[in-house]
Design an enzyme around this catalytic site. Structure first.
Site, mmCIF file in Angstrom:
data_model
loop_
_atom_site.group_PDB
_atom_site.id
_atom_site.type_symbol
_atom_site.label_atom_id
_atom_site.label_comp_id
_atom_site.label_asym_id
_atom_site.label_seq_id
_atom_site.Cartn_x
_atom_site.Cartn_y
_atom_site.Cartn_z
ATOM 1 C CG ASP B 130 -2.002 -1.043 1.171
ATOM 2 O OD1 ASP B 130 -1.809 -2.054 0.476
ATOM 3 O OD2 ASP B 130 -3.045 -0.848 1.818
ATOM 4 C CE LYS B 193 -5.241 2.011 2.513
ATOM 5 N NZ LYS B 193 -4.163 1.265 3.183
ATOM 6 C CE LYS B 229 -7.116 -1.183 2.599
ATOM 7 N NZ LYS B 229 -5.769 -1.648 2.972
#
Lengths: 290, 293
Positions: B130, B193, B229
């Site tokens: 991430d 995300k 996400k």
């Protein structure tokens, strides 16, 4: 001149210090003894009960953290507000409960006195229920009572106001928070009590009052795992069984009274043993000098 | 690259419309289980300890030990220093290990340092990386740098999948969220995300909708499926169900899988378990029925 049209009140629930309608949108029509419509009250659903428990759980630590003296003051303040609303209580009670205004006034006065009594117990019950224990060692040893947590209250139809107060005040004065289902047959006093609570310095969520059907909500009370205790007065052995069986599942503390007990008997109903079922005893060992 | 603009009023109104579906009984149960299976159980604090991480890994594998047929979470999301330990704890399970990298949460370190961190996390066994974009560069209009950096991080991920954190709370407008989404997707992100969880506001329905639409447009143009996400701020099972409705009605059933949609959250797991417990046993659960963190 035309006769004035009376404005009938729709009483609401008292949750988290606010007055919401039931999320279900359901109401119950309340008729007086002569069959005339008197008012509507909310018919609480199990989701309303869930919200009430959530509010009570949130409010509990701060309520328990207040000084005992302050909790006593607030309960006394509730009594003061009830005194101011005494006539309203008498009118609403006498409209549906047989016995007229004389009986109703006696009930309201007893209810106010009961609140004052347990307001007084708030900073005294620890001296009566707690103790200093003799131990064979260089220690001071104390046992002190602490509140259990969130208590569910189920009030009977007998003496709808007095019994409700008698059931909520003992757990309340020690620092428990309460979710109460008022009398099913005479619910208006429960709703008016919400208005008392809202104006009594009680923090939101400490007392939550529901009106509705006992048969519908009793199983939800007993099976809700986030209620730590049940303080109830019921008329049937079936209700008693429901309460005790459901509560056994998560080991709730349960105290069930008979609905027909003498609610005016102060020797019984003012006793600290009404407080005792909803405290947990904590024992402390403290080294002593010698 | 053509810049797409977003009508904020319409996007917010559409996002709000997804919260008005009635989801009950079997569909609710299925939705709660699906949300649980899409959870990246996250702990990203300076005070994280090995024991806290072990507990998190156990929870990700068995969110509630006494309830049968519950899915495991999709992944645990941790700092790079914990990747090896998480890998070890999760051995034999299908829970993935996601690691934040690239000087999370600010991204304000030299590129070489950020790439080295990415490699270290990937080498330690992270299944997913991430990364954060450099918002400073992005807001200054230097889109090329941001795109190049994403590509460089991607090249250093090895076999790990790359999630690109846009930190929408710092991007000011939906136009910029859309622009950052398009840019990250073009640069090769496997997932986009919303947030680090360190900035408020974190994920919102509106921002997530904008990102879902970017993914949809990319899919229609190229056929490549990119995941989304939302992270941070999703605390209740009800909110999670709202997001699932939004995914279904924006991207379709194909995205209703942990491979293409995730929730980044920690508190959400407990509420999902409590609601599942209520659905499966009929009883309202207590706070002591779930873990403390």
């Amino acid at each position: 001149m035309a006769e004035r049209l009376a404005v009938l009140k729709t009483y609401k629930l008292y949750l988290k210090g606010e007055f919401p309608r039931s999320e279900s949108g359901r109401t119950i029509e309340i008729k007086d003894s002569r069959g005339r419509t008197l008012a509507h009250v909310c018919r609480a659903s199990k989701k309303d009960l869930r919200e009430a428990v959530r509010a009570a759980r949130e409010a509990q630590p701060a309520w328990a953290a207040r000084t005992a003296y302050n909790r006593g003051q607030i309960l006394y303040r509730m009594a003061e507000m009830m005194e101011g609303k005494a006539d309203e209580f008498v009118t609403t009670l006498s409209a549906t409960v047989p016995g007229g205004k004389t009986r109703a006034r006696k009930e309201v006065q007893a209810a106010i006195d009961r609140l004052v009594c347990f307001g007084g117990w708030a900073d005294k019950f620890t001296q009566v229920l707690g103790c200093a224990n003799p131990v064979a060692g260089p220690f001071h040893n104390f046992t002190i009572p602490e509140p259990t947590g969130v208590i569910g209250v189920i009030a009977p139809d007998q003496e709808p106001l007095l019994a409700l107060i008698s059931l909520i005040a003992p757990p309340l004065c020690t620092g428990n928070t309460v979710v109460a289902l008022g009398s099913e047959a005479h619910p208006i006093a429960t709703a008016v009590l919400g208005e008392v609570c809202a104006t009594s310095d009680l923090p939101g969520g400490v007392v939550n009052l529901l009106t509705g059907l006992r048969e519908e909500l009793l199983p939800v009370f007993t099976e809700h795992r986030d209620l730590d205790g049940l303080h109830a007065a019921v008329a049937s052995s079936q209700d008693r069984k429901t309460l005790e069986l459901g509560a056994a599942e998560n080991l709730k503390r349960v105290r069930v009274h008979t609905a027909t007990l003498d609610w005016y008997d102060e020797r019984d109903c003012h006793s600290p043993y009404w407080i005792e079922p909803f405290v947990e005893m904590k024992t402390l060992w403290h080294p002593s000098a010698t | 690259m053509r810049a797409r603009t977003v009508d904020r009023i319409a996007a917010d109104a559409r996002a709000a419309s997804f919260t008005r579906r009635s989801i009950k009984k079997e569909s609710k149960l299925a939705g709660l289980k699906l949300a649980l299976s899409m959870l990246d159980l996250t702990t990203l604090e300076g005070k994280d300890t090995p024991e806290k991480l072990r507990a998190l890994c156990r929870k990700a594998q068995r969110p509630a030990e006494d309830l049968a047929d519950l899915p495991h979470c999709a992944a645990v999301c941790v700092y790079p220093t914990f990747v090896a330990l998480a890998k070890e704890e999760l051995q034999g399970s299908r829970v993935k290990v996601a690691s934040v990298a690239t000087a999370f949460p600010s991204g304000q370190s030299p590129l070489a340092v950020r790439l080295a961190e990415t490699r270290a996390a990937a080498d330690a066994g992270a299944d997913e990386i991430d990364m954060v974009i450099q918002r400073g560069a992005f807001l200054a209009g230097d889109y090329e740098t941001v795109a190049d950096e994403i590509e460089a991080v991607k090249a250093n991920c090895g076999s790990a999948r790359l999630k690109v954190i846009l930190e929408t709370g710092e991007l000011e407008t939906y136009d910029l969220v859309r622009r950052a989404s398009d840019l990250a997707i073009e640069a090769g992100a496997d997932f986009i995300k919303t947030s680090t969880g360190k900035v408020a506001p974190a994920a919102t329905m509106g921002v997530t909708l904008v990102m879902l639409e970017a993914v949809r447009d990319h899919f229609l143009a190229t056929g490549r499926k990119v995941g989304v996400k939302p992270a941070g701020g999703i605390r209740t099972a009800k909110q999670a169900l709202h997001y699932l409705v939004m995914v279904k009605e924006t991207l379709g059933d194909a995205w209703l899988t942990p491979d293409l949609f995730r929730f980044g959250a920690s508190a959400l797991a407990n509420d999902l378990v409590m609601q599942l417990r209520k659905e499966l046993t009929g009883r309202y659960a207590a706070s002591y029925d779930v873990t403390e963190s």
